[in-house]
Enzyme design. Structure first.
Site, PDB file in Angstrom:
ATOM      1  N   ASP A 179       1.363  -3.855  12.824  1.00 20.93           N
ATOM      2  CA  ASP A 179       0.706  -4.381  11.618  1.00 20.93           C
ATOM      3  C   ASP A 179       1.142  -5.826  11.380  1.00 20.93           C
ATOM      4  OD1 ASP A 179      -1.000  -4.313   9.431  1.00 20.93           O
ATOM      5  OD2 ASP A 179       0.435  -3.349   8.090  1.00 20.93           O
ATOM      6  N   GLY A 187       0.801  -1.212   0.000  1.00 20.27           N
ATOM      7  CA  GLY A 187       0.000   0.000   0.000  1.00 20.27           C
ATOM      8  C   GLY A 187       0.838   1.268   0.000  1.00 20.27           C
TER       9      GLY A 187
END
Length: 271
Positions: free
Chosen positions: A134, A22
Site C-alpha cells: 500500500d 481507514g
C-alpha cells in the site's frame, strides 16, 4: 474510548489523537518507561473483532519490528489486552500527500530525492521478505529535518485479506494491476505503486481518475498513462521513462528490484 491521560499496558500515556485512517487511529503518547514520545496506532473496533485480520496484523507488526532503517518508521512494540495496537517511532512532519497538495507539484531534483529515499526503505523491507502492498503518498512521512520515512507496513499486508472495495478510495489510485485483479502481489507491486507516487509528485496528479474504485482499478489494468514529458516538456525524458517502467502493466517489465530503480534515479539526477 481512548482519551488523553489514559495509560496503555501501564506504560504508554495517551497525549492526543494525531490522525485517523481507514483501519486505525493514531495517537501521540509518552512511553513512561523510556521517557520518550511515541506514536501508537490502535486498530478500530470493527477490525479488532476479526480474528483472521488481527492475527495477520500482529504477525506483520512482529516482522516489521525487526526492521531498522532510516527510511522506515521504526516499530517498537505491539500489545493487546482486547485492544490491538502498534507502538512506533513518532515522526514530526507531514505526509507526502499534504506536501504535494501544498506545492502543487515538486521540482525534478526534489522528486528524485524523495523517490530514492522511499525506494531505499522499500528495499530494506523487501530484503527482509516484507512487502508493503500500500505504497502511496499518504503512507510516506517527511520529517521536519527533511528525512523521508515509509510507514504503515503492518496494516497494509493485513488489509489485503479484505477486498478492494472495502479498501479506502485513496489506495485504489496507487495499486498495481495485479492487485486490482485481486491476484498475487510481490516486490514489483510496490515498485508500481512507487511509480504512481512519483508520477503524482512530478505532475501534481495521479495517472488515473474515476468516479468509483472500480473505474480507477480498471484503468490500472487497461489504460496507459500519459508520459510525464508529454504533460510537462521540462520533465527529463530519462525520468519520464523511469516512471513509466515502474508503471508497466506486466510485473516482469518493471524494475526487478528497488535497488535497480535507485541506480537509475541517481543516474537521472546526475544527467
Amino acid at each position: 474510548m481512548i482519551s488523553p491521560g489514559m495509560l496503555l499496558s501501564e506504560r504508554y500515556e495517551i497525549i492526543d489523537r494525531v490522525g485517523s485512517g481507514g483501519m486505525a487511529d493514531v495517537y501521540k503518547a509518552r512511553d513512561q518507561r523510556l521517557n520518550r514520545f511515541v506514536a501508537i496506532k490502535i486498530l478500530k473496533p470493527e477490525y479488532s473483532n476479526d480474528a483472521k485480520f488481527v492475527s495477520k496484523f500482529r504477525g506483520e507488526a512482529q516482522s516489521v519490528a525487526g526492521l531498522s532503517h532510516p527510511n522506515v518508521v521504526n516499530v517498537y512494540d505491539g500489545e493487546d489486552d482486547d485492544l490491538y495496537y502498534i507502538v512506533m517511532e513518532l515522526v514530526e512532519g507531514i505526509t507526502l500527500k499534504r506536501f504535494i497538495e501544498k506545492k502543487g507539484r515538486l521540482d525534478v531534483k526534489e522528486a528524485i530525492g524523495i523517490g530514492v529515499q522511499i525506494a531505499q526503505g522499500m528495499q530494506a523491507a523487501h530484503d527482509n521478505s516484507i512487502i508493503h502492498r500500500d505504497i502511496k503518498p499518504q503512507n510516506i512521512i517527511i520529517s521536519k529535518e527533511g528525512k523521508v520515512k515509509v510507514t504503515d507496513f503492518g496494516i497494509a499486508k493485513a488489509a489485503t485479506s479484505n477486498t478492494i472495495t472495502s479498501n479506502a478510495m485513496g489506495s485504489v489510485h496507487y495499486i498495481s494491476p495485479e492487485q486490482a485483479r485481486g491476484g498475487y502481489s510481490d516486490e514489483k507491486s510496490d515498485i508500481y505503486s512507487l511509480g504512481v507516487t512519483m508520477y503524482e509528485m512530478l505532475s501534481g496528479k495521479v495517472p488515473f481518475e474515476g468516479d468509483s474504485t472500480v473505474t480507477v482499478a480498471l484503468a490500472h489494468i487497461q489504460e496507459e498513462a500519459t508520459p510525464l514529458d508529454k504533460i510537462d516538456p521540462e520533465i527529463p525524458h530519462s525520468l519520464s521513462k523511469i516512471v513509466m517502467k515502474c508503471m508497466q502493466k506486466k510485473p516482469d517489465m518493471r524494475y526487478m528490484t528497488a535497488s535497480a530503480l535507485i541506480a537509475d534515479l541517481k543516474r537521472a539526477l546526475i544527467e
